[in-house]
Each structure stands twice: as C-alpha cells, then as structure tokens.
Scaffold this active site. Structure first.
Site, mmCIF file in Angstrom:
data_model
loop_
_atom_site.group_PDB
_atom_site.id
_atom_site.type_symbol
_atom_site.label_atom_id
_atom_site.label_comp_id
_atom_site.label_asym_id
_atom_site.label_seq_id
_atom_site.Cartn_x
_atom_site.Cartn_y
_atom_site.Cartn_z
ATOM 1 N N MET A 146 0.853 -1.192 0.000
ATOM 2 C CA MET A 146 0.000 0.000 0.000
ATOM 3 C C MET A 146 0.891 1.245 0.000
ATOM 4 O O MET A 146 0.435 2.350 0.339
ATOM 5 C CB MET A 146 -0.935 -0.019 1.204
ATOM 6 C CG MET A 146 -1.897 -1.225 1.163
ATOM 7 S SD MET A 146 -3.497 -0.912 1.936
ATOM 8 C CE MET A 146 -3.003 -0.568 3.622
ATOM 9 N N SER A 201 3.880 0.963 8.335
ATOM 10 C CA SER A 201 3.577 2.333 7.890
ATOM 11 C C SER A 201 2.818 3.081 8.970
ATOM 12 O O SER A 201 2.896 4.298 9.074
ATOM 13 C CB SER A 201 2.746 2.307 6.607
ATOM 14 O OG SER A 201 3.419 1.577 5.603
ATOM 15 N N TYR A 210 4.107 3.925 0.933
ATOM 16 C CA TYR A 210 4.796 4.452 2.100
ATOM 17 C C TYR A 210 5.851 3.428 2.538
ATOM 18 O O TYR A 210 5.847 2.934 3.672
ATOM 19 C CB TYR A 210 3.831 4.792 3.236
ATOM 20 C CG TYR A 210 4.315 5.999 3.987
ATOM 21 C CD1 TYR A 210 4.236 7.271 3.415
ATOM 22 C CD2 TYR A 210 4.907 5.878 5.240
ATOM 23 C CE1 TYR A 210 4.717 8.382 4.072
ATOM 24 C CE2 TYR A 210 5.395 6.995 5.907
ATOM 25 C CZ TYR A 210 5.298 8.247 5.322
ATOM 26 O OH TYR A 210 5.792 9.342 5.975
ATOM 27 N N LEU A 211 6.696 3.123 1.600
ATOM 28 C CA LEU A 211 7.629 1.991 1.726
ATOM 29 C C LEU A 211 8.588 2.151 2.897
ATOM 30 O O LEU A 211 9.036 3.259 3.207
ATOM 31 C CB LEU A 211 8.402 1.841 0.415
ATOM 32 C CG LEU A 211 7.543 1.615 -0.830
ATOM 33 C CD1 LEU A 211 8.415 1.509 -2.075
ATOM 34 C CD2 LEU A 211 6.669 0.378 -0.689
ATOM 35 N N HIS A 212 8.870 1.040 3.538
ATOM 36 C CA HIS A 212 9.806 1.014 4.662
ATOM 37 C C HIS A 212 10.660 -0.240 4.569
ATOM 38 O O HIS A 212 10.534 -1.024 3.615
ATOM 39 C CB HIS A 212 9.050 1.104 5.981
ATOM 40 C CG HIS A 212 7.938 0.086 6.113
ATOM 41 N ND1 HIS A 212 8.167 -1.272 6.026
ATOM 42 C CD2 HIS A 212 6.604 0.236 6.304
ATOM 43 C CE1 HIS A 212 7.027 -1.916 6.185
ATOM 44 N NE2 HIS A 212 6.058 -1.030 6.332
ATOM 45 N N ASP A 232 1.954 -9.440 8.891
ATOM 46 C CA ASP A 232 0.515 -9.659 8.763
ATOM 47 C C ASP A 232 0.277 -11.163 8.667
ATOM 48 O O ASP A 232 -0.062 -11.688 7.605
ATOM 49 C CB ASP A 232 -0.009 -8.922 7.536
ATOM 50 C CG ASP A 232 0.267 -7.429 7.628
ATOM 51 O OD1 ASP A 232 -0.144 -6.814 8.622
ATOM 52 O OD2 ASP A 232 0.934 -6.893 6.729
ATOM 53 N N HIS A 256 9.008 -3.570 3.612
ATOM 54 C CA HIS A 256 8.788 -3.765 2.169
ATOM 55 C C HIS A 256 10.102 -4.067 1.456
ATOM 56 O O HIS A 256 10.154 -4.907 0.549
ATOM 57 C CB HIS A 256 8.189 -2.493 1.545
ATOM 58 C CG HIS A 256 6.872 -2.086 2.118
ATOM 59 N ND1 HIS A 256 6.697 -0.905 2.810
ATOM 60 C CD2 HIS A 256 5.659 -2.701 2.111
ATOM 61 C CE1 HIS A 256 5.430 -0.799 3.187
ATOM 62 N NE2 HIS A 256 4.784 -1.883 2.787
ATOM 63 N N GLY A 277 4.741 -10.159 3.874
ATOM 64 C CA GLY A 277 5.456 -10.085 5.153
ATOM 65 C C GLY A 277 4.751 -10.873 6.238
ATOM 66 O O GLY A 277 3.522 -10.846 6.349
ATOM 67 N N GLN A 278 5.532 -11.539 7.055
ATOM 68 C CA GLN A 278 4.998 -12.318 8.168
ATOM 69 C C GLN A 278 4.356 -11.417 9.220
ATOM 70 O O GLN A 278 3.612 -11.877 10.069
ATOM 71 C CB GLN A 278 6.140 -13.154 8.788
ATOM 72 C CG GLN A 278 5.801 -13.925 10.054
ATOM 73 C CD GLN A 278 4.732 -14.997 9.827
ATOM 74 O OE1 GLN A 278 4.462 -15.400 8.706
ATOM 75 N NE2 GLN A 278 4.096 -15.419 10.908
#
Lengths: 281, 281
Positions: free
Chosen positions: A30, A186, A32-34, A150, A37, A147-148
């Site tokens: 979604m 995010s 707003y990469l961090h 979630d 991601h 990603g784990q």
C-alpha cells in the site's frame, strides 16, 4: 524503473518478459515503503529476474471508521526507494482502474477470517483477498511476496491460492523490526514520541511469552495473562486482542503444542498496531 | 483423446502445449453431454488448437433440496461423444480433488446474483462462480465457452472475469433447441412423455413475447401477463418466474428499450426448466 498506471500496459510489458522466459517476482504494497517492504523486494530480487512492486491503498480493506483517508502516502519518496532497491516496475493504478463502475465481485475466505484481526475489522480480509486476487491476475507473477508481520493475511492468502488453484507461489518473509524490537509498519508514522517509546510493549510481551514457553509453560491462559499485564503496565496502551492459535487453522488453543502463532493487536493512543511470533513446540 | 483426473496432470499437459504456442479452448460442463454442449465444442474447435472439456457435477451449486444426487451422469457415453466431437482432453476431477479438506474460499458476484434464478436458488451462483474460477485457473485457457441458455450465468461470469481481471476471453454460444423449440438441457431427461410435450410452453411463450414486441408492445407487464397465461394453460406447468430485464444489469424494466433479456423458469411436474430470449429494440 518505470511507473505504470494502467492494467493493460503492465500486462503487455510483463507478457513480453514472460515470453522471453523471465521469472517475475511480485511485491504488493500500500506504499509508504519502509524496511519491511524492502526486505520483500530484496528477497524477490534474489529469486526472480524481474521485480514488480505495486502501490495501491485499497479502499475495500478499510472499515468506514478506519484510517483510509489519512493512511500515509508519498509516491515520490516511494519511487526513489524502489528505484534504489532495483525494483523493475512500479504498478501504481488509480482506484477507478481497479474498481470500475459496477464492480461487484468479491472473494472471501471463510473461517480463517472470522478470528483475530478479522473479528475486529469486519470486511477487512474480504477487501484484502479481493484486491490480492485482482493483482495476482493482473501481474501473473511466478512468485508473490508477503510479510509475516501480517500473519493472518499470509495464512488467508495461502488458503485462497490453494483453494482457487492459483498457479503462483506465495513466499513469506520474516518481520523486520526497529532496533528496540518494534515491528516496522507504515502506521508507526502515526505515533507521537511518547507513544513510540511505549510501542515496544508488543514485542516485549511476545518475547516474554516465548521465554515462558521455552521454560516449559504450556497453558495459553497463563501466558496470555502475563502478556496482557505487561502491556497494560504501559499508560498509553490498551489491548485489542492477545491470542495463541494453531498456526494453520488460526483456532485458539488451550495447550501449547505443534506450530503455534502468538498474535496481538494493541492500541497505542489511537494507533492500532499488530505483531506476532511463530513457534514450534 | 485422454481423460485426465488430476489437476497437476492437466496443468502439466497444457503448459507444454501453451509453450508450443497452441491456443487452448475450454468448455466447462457438468457432463451428460447433449447437442448444446456439442455446439460449444464445435465453436471451440473452430477458434482454438486444443479443446479441453471438463466434466464435474459441482455440489456447491446445488441447494440442499435440489437434484445433486439424481443429476444424470454417464461418463462412458460422455467420453464417446467428446471423442467423436474431437475434444482433445476431458478433465474429469473427483470432488476431493476440487474441494480438498479445509476448503473455505468462495467467490461471489453481488447484485447480479440476487435476481432471476439467483433469487430462487440461494447460493447457486456463489457455487458457480467459485467452481468456474477454479477451473479457469486450472486450465488457464485462451477462451472459455458458455451457453446462452444459462443467460444469467453468462452475465455473472462475464462480470467476474472483468472484475477480477482474469485474462481469459468468455465466449457465448446461442441456445440449441429441439425441433419443437424446447431448449436442450440435461434436465429434460427427467421429463415424462406427457411432461415433455407440455415443456414446449417455455419457448412458445418467449416467441409470443417476441411477436408482441415486434408488433410494437413496450409494456413489460402486458407481455408478462400474456406469457404467464399461455404457460398456465398447460396443466403440468407452474411459473417460477417470468421477468423482462436489462440484459447487462439484469434489473427489471417496465418499458422495453435497448438490449433486453426475457427470462423464465417454469416447473413442468417436478422438473424446473429455464429458457430465455435476448432482443435489442
């Protein structure tokens, strides 16, 4: 790196690459990469020839009283980050491109979505599975990366992919954390300085649970109580849920055994954060 | 012609053919093949290099009081018919292959499925869209062929394919009829000799409606009444529904205009038959 906004354009580009025998890796986000991601991208780069990252804040997965409108967005920063991580294509569609007039088809994974976050966010996973299926059909990658963090989302998507015979491999990447253990998200953006400090309580409580289990504790209820207490010791924290479940079925377990998932959602001020830990006993 | 029972086997075979550049045409059926199915195969043979026909009586699309158990089945006859029509592969999976333990993912097209047959057969279209999506993912054809006899089904599937961005072309083939006009259906098998005679009333009422419209009648209500009366003149017939709807939205219309669908379901004795007619004014 190209930013592609139209479904037909990304399809055409990827069809050509696939015809050349290229392996496509897909990272849906979604935006707003961090660093979380980025770890998905890194993994996709290792596995595949071409990496596509999608950015779409999916209205369908937000409840009416949730944070769709204020969810952080910064496409120019995202573009730079993706470029530096050697993403090959960003797929960045508009809401009308994804949900044209008369849109009325929804995918739902029953059972798995009625617990944990699903119980607290009605309709959320229906929104997630619908958009993920659409994206998988548009990109049609060899592998897709999630990603784990979630954990329930990953379980639900894996079930959907199995049940609907989608010929795509779902890859799970471990949770990325800040130095003090806070799972990167995010939504951490919403936290004030004091809230940010107290937000470490999620991970701390998970580590406590892990320690108890390693020391031989097998009663979920006891572990749950210790976790709950340790979180409520933080002035700004309130527990949404703490649950110990079977990792595959997401059903609550009374006695720790097999592959388990300890999952929690905690509000720090107004910000709802989630975290989890998987263990095998 | 080969009969393939396992998902992984049909996938492997078709992947190889696709890699060779072959166009795959797909005809999903519930078996007990008749001239209607054969017209789909014929069309697929014209368009494509390889034709796959699936046979699966899908439990999910039958209501608990419907005819799943007695639905006619005859795989050896079907195999012969398919062979003589030059079908290349029959995909004939078992129920466990399609719905493994823990199956819990469903696809639903809202709005379009709450009218006509959908209103009378709750859950039916959810079963249809779920199995069709599974089959499309397994076969991954270039084109899939459906009969106009199930007009609502075609509309629902077209909407699903559009909404979920499924990269497959849906082709519709006109209704095949017996000499006296009865739309060909596996369920005609259920009719006694006397019922079979009276079953022509569906088509006759559609032709009456067509004639009225061609002669200038524009009020749905009037047409509906004439159709209803002509059906109820048959001792063994009872009307389940007669509706005149917009062909695209399936919403009832009061005044005949644009592309319309006249659809009806009639019980002849205990057997529920459907038929329809599309017109553009």
């Amino acid at each position: 790196m190209d930013v592609i906004r139209r479904i037909e354009d990304i399809r055409r580009i990827l069809l050509k690459l696939k015809a050349e025998g290229k392996k496509i890796g897909f990272v849906p986000t979604m935006g707003y990469l961090h660093k979380g991601h980025m770890s998905l991208v890194e993994r996709a780069k290792k596995d595949c020839d071409v990496v596509v990252l999608s950015i779409f804040v999916n209205p369908l997965q937000f409840g009416i009283n949730e944070d769709y409108d204020i969810y952080p967005r910064d496409i120019s920063r995202d573009t730079q980050l993706a470029e530096s991580a050697q993403v090959d294509y960003i797929f960045y569609p508009g809401a009308k491109e994804m949900y044209p007039k008369g849109f009325s088809t929804f995918v739902n994974v029953e059972n798995l979505t009625e617990v944990l976050c699903g119980a607290r966010r009605p309709g959320h996973f229906k929104g997630v599975t619908t958009i993920v299926l659409k994206l998988l059909n548009i990109i049609s990658p060899h592998r897709a990366y999630f990603g784990q963090k979630d954990a329930q989302q990953v379980t639900v998507i894996r079930r959907m992919v199995r049940d609907l015979n989608i010929p795509i491999e779902i890859m799970t990447v471990p949770i990325k954390r800040e130095r003090d253990g806070l799972a990167i998200s995010s939504r951490n953006e919403y936290l004030s300085k004091e809230e940010r400090k107290q937000a470490t309580c999620l991970y701390e409580s998970l580590k406590m649970a892990e320690k108890m289990i390693l020391q031989g504790e097998r009663k979920s209820e006891k572990i749950n109580k210790v976790m709950s207490k340790s979180i409520l010791d933080h002035r700004l924290a309130s527990v949404d849920y703490i649950e110990i479940v079977d990792s595959r079925t997401l059903k609550k377990i009374k006695t720790i055994k097999g592959k388990i998932l300890i999952a929690l959602a905690v509000k720090i001020g107004k910000t709802r954060l989630i975290d989890n830990l998987e263990m095998e006993i």
